[in-house]
Design an enzyme around this catalytic site. Structure first.
Site, PDB file in Angstrom:
ATOM      1  N   SER A  16       0.822  -1.025  -0.005  1.00 57.18           N
ATOM      2  CA  SER A  16       0.131   0.111  -0.076  1.00 57.18           C
ATOM      3  C   SER A  16       0.943   1.117   0.004  1.00 57.18           C
ATOM      4  O   SER A  16       2.046   1.112   0.251  1.00 57.18           O
ATOM      5  CB  SER A  16      -1.028   0.148   1.502  1.00 57.18           C
ATOM      6  OG  SER A  16      -0.179   0.101   2.287  1.00 57.18           O
ATOM      7  N   LYS A  17       0.154   2.326  -0.307  1.00 55.39           N
ATOM      8  CA  LYS A  17       1.026   3.495  -0.171  1.00 55.39           C
ATOM      9  C   LYS A  17       1.777   3.918   0.907  1.00 55.39           C
ATOM     10  O   LYS A  17       2.883   4.245   1.073  1.00 55.39           O
ATOM     11  CB  LYS A  17       0.190   4.863  -0.618  1.00 55.39           C
ATOM     12  CG  LYS A  17      -0.077   5.262  -1.878  1.00 55.39           C
ATOM     13  CD  LYS A  17      -0.556   6.404  -2.093  1.00 55.39           C
ATOM     14  CE  LYS A  17      -0.393   6.848  -3.728  1.00 55.39           C
ATOM     15  NZ  LYS A  17      -1.205   7.888  -4.010  1.00 55.39           N
ATOM     16  N   ARG A  18       1.243   3.578   2.176  1.00 57.12           N
ATOM     17  CA  ARG A  18       1.606   3.852   3.474  1.00 57.12           C
ATOM     18  C   ARG A  18       3.073   3.057   3.437  1.00 57.12           C
ATOM     19  O   ARG A  18       3.784   3.307   4.266  1.00 57.12           O
ATOM     20  CB  ARG A  18       0.472   3.426   4.485  1.00 57.12           C
ATOM     21  CG  ARG A  18       0.936   3.991   5.972  1.00 57.12           C
ATOM     22  CD  ARG A  18      -0.262   3.870   6.698  1.00 57.12           C
ATOM     23  NE  ARG A  18      -0.889   2.599   6.688  1.00 57.12           N
ATOM     24  CZ  ARG A  18      -0.862   1.455   7.636  1.00 57.12           C
ATOM     25  NH1 ARG A  18      -0.032   1.927   8.582  1.00 57.12           N
ATOM     26  NH2 ARG A  18      -1.580   0.618   7.517  1.00 57.12           N
ATOM     27  N   HIS A  19       2.798   1.799   3.112  1.00 54.55           N
ATOM     28  CA  HIS A  19       3.989   0.843   3.135  1.00 54.55           C
ATOM     29  C   HIS A  19       5.026   1.026   2.029  1.00 54.55           C
ATOM     30  O   HIS A  19       5.865   0.068   1.904  1.00 54.55           O
ATOM     31  CB  HIS A  19       3.364  -0.643   3.413  1.00 54.55           C
ATOM     32  CG  HIS A  19       2.741  -0.685   4.714  1.00 54.55           C
ATOM     33  ND1 HIS A  19       1.518  -1.429   4.982  1.00 54.55           N
ATOM     34  CD2 HIS A  19       2.957  -0.308   5.976  1.00 54.55           C
ATOM     35  CE1 HIS A  19       1.246  -1.525   6.162  1.00 54.55           C
ATOM     36  NE2 HIS A  19       2.112  -0.834   6.760  1.00 54.55           N
ATOM     37  N   GLY A  20       4.905   1.700   1.254  1.00 52.14           N
ATOM     38  CA  GLY A  20       6.052   2.178   0.320  1.00 52.14           C
ATOM     39  C   GLY A  20       5.655   2.039  -1.286  1.00 52.14           C
ATOM     40  O   GLY A  20       6.457   2.052  -1.967  1.00 52.14           O
TER      41      GLY A  20
END
Ligand code: GLU
Length: 489
Positions: free
Chosen positions: A253-257
């Protein structure tokens, strides 16, 4: 004519000088997964003394943008993944694709299909009703006459028997039965070539020997191999790299990269750290974690790419980045800092302030700054005291610390520091320590007001380093500003 046979890509391949390519579609950001396959392709070409090609797959004109092309070119340059050839643009090769299509129509490896959308829909519904896998039935394969008023598409005549074995360097042999493969549309009714076909012509024309790409393309591979063979070309060797997952094993996900490389640059990662992090994402060379570019090139090979998806881990990327920041020379870090400033918030303003004198101060400040910074953004942040204009804006904590008592202490200590000559870390330290001792205050009791007055904050690199970096005149002026300012109400 070409009929179904057992095809093994590995047997067919292995020429001496490999040609690899990175073939991004400019339809969005240049995400980390794409960059990793670019890096693998680049490394493999470098290692084998081959060639690395950059090819922009911009056939989808509605979704491709100039901005996305710019981001790709900038990202590749930032990561220093220079192409030996290209960038090629598929939209500039339409004449060539059309030429190949004409040839295939002539030799019968492709045919015109006049089926209407309605007919295809009906075909599909009937197949589903019969519990069959929906696919093109091949009605037009043997059609010899045109259908009035219909602009046909062009389909590839896929073999109807036999199988295709993709000897994938990562996944091992993957077998596809030809009966499962549709007759792919290679040109739409307006004559424009389709994506899978352009890839085939390009890989053939560009002499690509090794295709390293995401394993979301594995299902395209048997079709592409069939088309290459129909064109009399040797299919390349394939290595389909598993995708990158989030730290929790879910889709990244975006939050995770799942971000574009430009975002990583703006977060203050060094290209060398990014490359080192990405090369280890799904590829291993023993337990080695840190690789110089030369080491990477020497060690990299395709069979060591793992079969299971790698997980993205920001903490490891940060650690590597911190390592490379500490390893960098002070002058190189100044260059990196200047390069990152336009990309970070408030950075342009700092860049405007960069005089030759300030550059000298920043280089002097680097040893104190680089020890703690995990990113260039943190480095810039802790370097703000060097850029700060007088009188300094104090943050709340620093302002709270500068009580009337502390401010009068600053007045006294400045009087003593004014006598220091030459202005060195050791000399200022000696004076401040002696002062604290004489007054029966702990060193921190003097150092903290000094820090607040000199940097506007309550945390900073060691205070005597700060004094040395700022120099005598600037240090005394900042102290004087606060000493005379009086307590905050
Ligand atoms: N253009 C494709 C993509 O961006 C890559 C195709 C390939 O590598 O063959 O996903």
């Amino acid at each position: 004519m070409f009929t179904g046979v057992e095809i093994h890509s590995r047997e067919i391949m292995t020429r001496t000088r490999p040609v690899t390519r990175f073939a991004p579609s400019p339809t969005g950001m240049l995400h980390v997964g794409g960059v990793r396959t670019a890096l693998f392709s680049w490394l493999y070409a470098r290692r084998m003394g081959g060639k690395f090609i950059l090819r922009v797959e911009d056939t989808d004109r509605e979704r491709s943008t100039d901005e996305a092309v710019r981001v790709i070119l900038e990202g590749m340059a930032w990561l220093d993944l220079q192409a030996d050839e290209g960038p090629y643009y598929q939209t500039q090769r339409f004449d060539r694709y059309k030429e190949v299509i004409r040839g295939m129509l002539d030799d019968g490896t492709a045919y015109h299909c006049y089926c209407t959308k309605q007919e295809l829909d009906e075909m599909r519904e009937q197949q589903i009703a019969r519990k069959e896998k929906p696919r093109y039935s091949g009605i037009c394969r043997d059609r010899t006459t045109a259908r009035e008023g219909i602009q046909p598409v062009v389909r590839f005549r896929n073999p109807t028997a036999g199988s295709v074995v993709v000897e994938d360097l990562v996944h091992g042999p993957v077998t596809f039965q030809n009966v499962e493969l549709d007759d792919l549309i290679i040109a739409r009714s307006d004559g424009t070539p389709t994506y899978n076909f352009c890839v085939v012509v390009d890989d053939m024309d560009m002499g690509v020997t090794h295709v390293i790409r995401g394993d979301d393309h594995l299902n395209n591979t048997p079709r592409q191999m069939n088309m290459l063979l129909a064109l009399g070309a040797k299919p390349p060797v394939y290595a389909h790299v598993p995708m990158i997952l989030g730290p929790d094993g879910a889709k990244l996900s975006k939050r995770h990269g799942a971000l574009g490389v430009d975002a990583y640059r703006a977060m203050g990662y060094l290209p060398i750290a990014m490359r080192n992090y990405l090369v280890r994402l799904g590829w291993a060379h023993g337990d080695q974690e840190i690789f110089s570019t030369e080491e990477m090139i020497k060690a990299f090979d395709l069979p060591q790419i793992g079969r299971s998806p790698a997980r993205f881990d920001f903490a490891r990327l940060e650690n590597l980045n911190g390592h490379y920041i500490r390893q960098s020379s002070d002058a190189d870090l100044l260059t990196a800092l200047e390069q990152v400033l336009p990309h970070i918030q408030g950075g342009a303003e700092l860049l405007n302030k960069l005089t030759p004198e300030l550059r000298v101060k920043l280089v002097a400040a680097m040893p104190g700054l680089k020890e703690r910074a995990k990113t260039l953004v943190e480095l810039v942040d802790s370097a703000r005291y060097v850029f700060a204009d007088r009188p300094l804006a104090l943050d709340d904590k620093a302002a709270g610390l500068l009580t009337a008592e502390a401010r009068s202490l600053l007045g006294e200590i400045s009087d003593e520091l004014r006598q220091v000559e030459p202005w060195t870390v050791e000399a200022t330290e000696q004076v401040v320590r002696a002062f604290a001792e004489r007054r029966g205050i702990k060193l921190g009791g003097v150092a903290q007001p000094l820090r607040a007055a000199l940097t506007g904050r309550t945390t900073s690199p060691p205070i005597f380093d700060v004094l040395a970096v700022l120099g005598k005149h600037e240090s005394l002026s900042r102290l004087q500003d606060q000493a005379s300012a009086g307590p905050r109400s």
